[in-house]
Motif scaffolding. Structure first.
Motif, PDB file in Angstrom:
ATOM      1  N   THR A  82       0.831  -1.212   0.000  1.00  0.00           N
ATOM      2  CA  THR A  82       0.000   0.000   0.000  1.00  0.00           C
ATOM      3  C   THR A  82       0.863   1.259   0.000  1.00  0.00           C
ATOM      4  N   GLN A  83       1.872   1.275   0.850  1.00  0.00           N
ATOM      5  CA  GLN A  83       2.730   2.459   0.958  1.00  0.00           C
ATOM      6  C   GLN A  83       3.410   2.787  -0.377  1.00  0.00           C
ATOM      7  N   SER A  84       4.004   1.782  -1.016  1.00  0.00           N
ATOM      8  CA  SER A  84       4.738   2.019  -2.263  1.00  0.00           C
ATOM      9  C   SER A  84       3.804   2.408  -3.396  1.00  0.00           C
ATOM     10  N   SER A  85       2.605   1.814  -3.429  1.00  0.00           N
ATOM     11  CA  SER A  85       1.651   2.165  -4.490  1.00  0.00           C
ATOM     12  C   SER A  85       1.233   3.629  -4.378  1.00  0.00           C
ATOM     13  N   ILE A  86       0.987   4.091  -3.158  1.00  0.00           N
ATOM     14  CA  ILE A  86       0.546   5.474  -2.973  1.00  0.00           C
ATOM     15  C   ILE A  86       1.687   6.448  -3.265  1.00  0.00           C
ATOM     16  N   MET A  87       2.889   6.121  -2.808  1.00  0.00           N
ATOM     17  CA  MET A  87       4.029   6.998  -3.090  1.00  0.00           C
ATOM     18  C   MET A  87       4.299   7.090  -4.591  1.00  0.00           C
ATOM     19  N   ALA A  88       4.272   5.937  -5.270  1.00  0.00           N
ATOM     20  CA  ALA A  88       4.509   5.950  -6.723  1.00  0.00           C
ATOM     21  C   ALA A  88       3.385   6.682  -7.442  1.00  0.00           C
ATOM     22  N   GLY A  89       2.136   6.505  -6.967  1.00  0.00           N
ATOM     23  CA  GLY A  89       1.021   7.199  -7.590  1.00  0.00           C
ATOM     24  C   GLY A  89       1.117   8.704  -7.436  1.00  0.00           C
ATOM     25  N   THR A  90       1.636   9.168  -6.309  1.00  0.00           N
ATOM     26  CA  THR A  90       1.769  10.612  -6.091  1.00  0.00           C
ATOM     27  C   THR A  90       2.666  11.253  -7.142  1.00  0.00           C
ATOM     28  N   ARG A  91       3.666  10.525  -7.592  1.00  0.00           N
ATOM     29  CA  ARG A  91       4.598  11.065  -8.588  1.00  0.00           C
ATOM     30  C   ARG A  91       4.283  10.555 -10.004  1.00  0.00           C
ATOM     31  N   GLY A 116      -0.938  15.262  -6.804  1.00  0.00           N
ATOM     32  CA  GLY A 116       0.489  15.478  -7.024  1.00  0.00           C
ATOM     33  C   GLY A 116       0.778  16.197  -8.321  1.00  0.00           C
ATOM     34  N   ALA A 117      -0.103  16.048  -9.327  1.00  0.00           N
ATOM     35  CA  ALA A 117       0.098  16.744 -10.601  1.00  0.00           C
ATOM     36  C   ALA A 117      -0.073  18.246 -10.440  1.00  0.00           C
ATOM     37  N   LYS A 118      -0.996  18.664  -9.579  1.00  0.00           N
ATOM     38  CA  LYS A 118      -1.234  20.088  -9.354  1.00  0.00           C
ATOM     39  C   LYS A 118      -0.293  20.666  -8.310  1.00  0.00           C
ATOM     40  N   THR A 119       0.046  19.850  -7.310  1.00  0.00           N
ATOM     41  CA  THR A 119       0.900  20.327  -6.215  1.00  0.00           C
ATOM     42  C   THR A 119       1.998  19.307  -5.954  1.00  0.00           C
ATOM     43  N   PRO A 120       3.109  19.402  -6.657  1.00  0.00           N
ATOM     44  CA  PRO A 120       4.182  18.401  -6.480  1.00  0.00           C
ATOM     45  C   PRO A 120       4.731  18.338  -5.061  1.00  0.00           C
ATOM     46  N   ASP A 121       4.560  19.405  -4.279  1.00  0.00           N
ATOM     47  CA  ASP A 121       5.078  19.402  -2.908  1.00  0.00           C
ATOM     48  C   ASP A 121       4.424  18.327  -2.046  1.00  0.00           C
TER      49      ASP A 121
END
Length: 306
Positions: free
Chosen positions: A117-126, A204-209
Motif C-alpha cells: 500500500t505504501q509504495s503504491s501510494i508513493m509511486a502514484g503521487t509522482r 500530485g500533478a497540481k501540487t508536487p510538494d
C-alpha cells in the motif's frame, strides 16, 4: 472639376466560421484536442491500453534495481531488511511481541502487505509529475500511469510473498486451505491501492510538494495500522475510548493486513478481526477504486499542461 469617389471597403460577409466556429468544427467532425472523453469511453480507452500498462509496469520493475550489483534480489531483500529492523525495535526493544503467537510471521506479513500500500501510494503521487515528458509527448489515458505503478508494486509483492511462504514454513506455520483467501485479499487491496494512487496522482500533478509530505503521512498511518503490533492485544487493557479501537481496526490498511494474517497464520483467529471484516474490505476497495478513478478522470484534460 474632378471628383474622387472612394470605394467603401468590402465588408466581410458573416460566414459559418465567424458565426459559430464550434458548429463548423462539429459539421466536419473536428473535436477539441485533449478533451476529456466520457467516462464509458475513457474506460474503453484504458482497457485498450492494457498491454501498454502491463509492459510499462514490468519495465519499471526491471529497471528499479538494474544499477545494483545484486539486481532483482533486492526486491526480496528490501522488505526482509525492513522486517528485521522492525523486529529489533518493536519486537525486542519495545516488547510488542509479548502475547503474540508466531510474532515473526505476524510481523513479516504486516510489513509486506503494508509496503504494498505504501509504495503504491508513493509511486502514484509522482505518477504524473514525474512523467511529464511522456504525458506531453504521447496521447493516452493518463490513468494508465498510476494503474501501472500499482501493478508494478503488486508484481514486487508477489516476489515478497514467495519469501513470506518460506518464512512461514521455516517457523512451523502449516499449509492450510485458508491460504487461498490470500488471493481475494490481494485483489481487493490492489483495487484500493490503485484508487488511492489515482487520487494522489491528480493531487500530485497540481501540487508536487505533496510528494514531500506523503512520507510523514504514510509513516503515521503505518504506526496506527498494527503493522508491528497487534491492535487487539495492545488495546485490550487500555483506557482508550471504544470508538478509537473500532477506528483503528477498521482503517483499510489494518483490514487488509489482518485479513492476510488470518489467511496465512493459523494462530491468528477470526475473533481478532473487526466485525464485518469482508464487508469492510470490499467497501474500502469500491470506495477508493471507483471514487479515485472518477476523481482522476475529471481532470484528464489538465494533466501535463501549465
Amino acid at each position: 472639376m474632378s471628383q474622387v469617389l472612394h470605394t467603401p471597403p468590402p465588408t466581410a460577409t458573416p460566414g459559418p466560421l465567424a458565426d459559430d466556429a464550434a458548429a463548423l468544427a462539429a459539421q466536419y467532425g473536428l473535436t477539441v484536442s485533449g478533451a476529456r472523453p466520457t467516462l464509458p469511453a475513457y474506460v474503453r480507452q484504458l482497457w485498450a491500453r492494457r498491454h501498454f500498462i502491463t509492459a510499462f509496469a514490468t519495465a519499471k520493475l526491471t529497471a528499479q534495481y538494474s544499477q545494483a550489483k545484486l539486481g532483482q534480489i533486492w526486491q526480496v531483500m528490501t522488505p526482509l531488511l525492513n522486517a528485521a529492523v522492525y523486529y529489533f525495535i518493536f519486537g525486542v526493544l519495545l516488547g510488542t511481541s509479548h502475547g503474540v503467537p508466531d510474532f515473526i510471521p505476524f510481523l513479516v506479513t504486516g510489513v509486506f502487505i503494508w509496503t504494498f500500500t505504501q509504495s503504491s501510494i508513493m509511486a502514484g503521487t509522482r505518477a504524473i509529475s514525474g512523467s511529464l515528458g511522456l504525458v506531453r509527448a504521447l496521447h493516452f489515458p493518463r490513468a494508465a500511469l498510476p494503474v501501472s505503478y500499482a501493478i508494478q508494486q503488486l508484481q514486487q509483492l508477489l516476489f515478497s510473498m514467495a519469501a513470506l511462504i518460506v518464512i512461514l514454513l521455516c517457523f512451523g506455520v502449516p499449509v492450510s486451505a485458508s491460504w487461498l483467501l490470500a488471493v481475494p485479499v490481494l485483489v481487493l487491496q490492489f483495487v484500493f491501492n490503485a484508487g488511492v494512487a489515482m487520487v494522489m496522482a491528480r493531487m500530485g500533478a497540481k501540487t508536487p510538494d505533496i510528494a514531500q509530505l506523503m512520507p510523514f503521512i504514510l509513516r503515521t498511518w503505518m504506526y496506527v495500522s498494527g503493522v508491528m503490533w497487534s491492535i487487539d492485544k495492545m488495546l485490550k487493557h487500555s483506557s482508550v475510548p471504544h470508538w478509537v479501537e473500532i477506528a483503528l481496526a477498521s482503517n483499510p490498511a489494518a483490514v487488509y493486513i489482518d485479513l492476510m494474517r488470518f489467511a496465512l497464520i493459523d494462530s491468528f483467529h477470526a475473533h481478532q478481526l473487526p466485525h464485518h471484516v469482508w464487508a469492510l474490505a470490499i467497501g474500502w476497495a469500491l470506495f477508493a477504486g471507483v471514487g479515485g478513478f472518477i476523481y482522476f478522470w475529471k481532470a484528464e484534460e489538465t494533466y501535463g499542461r501549465g
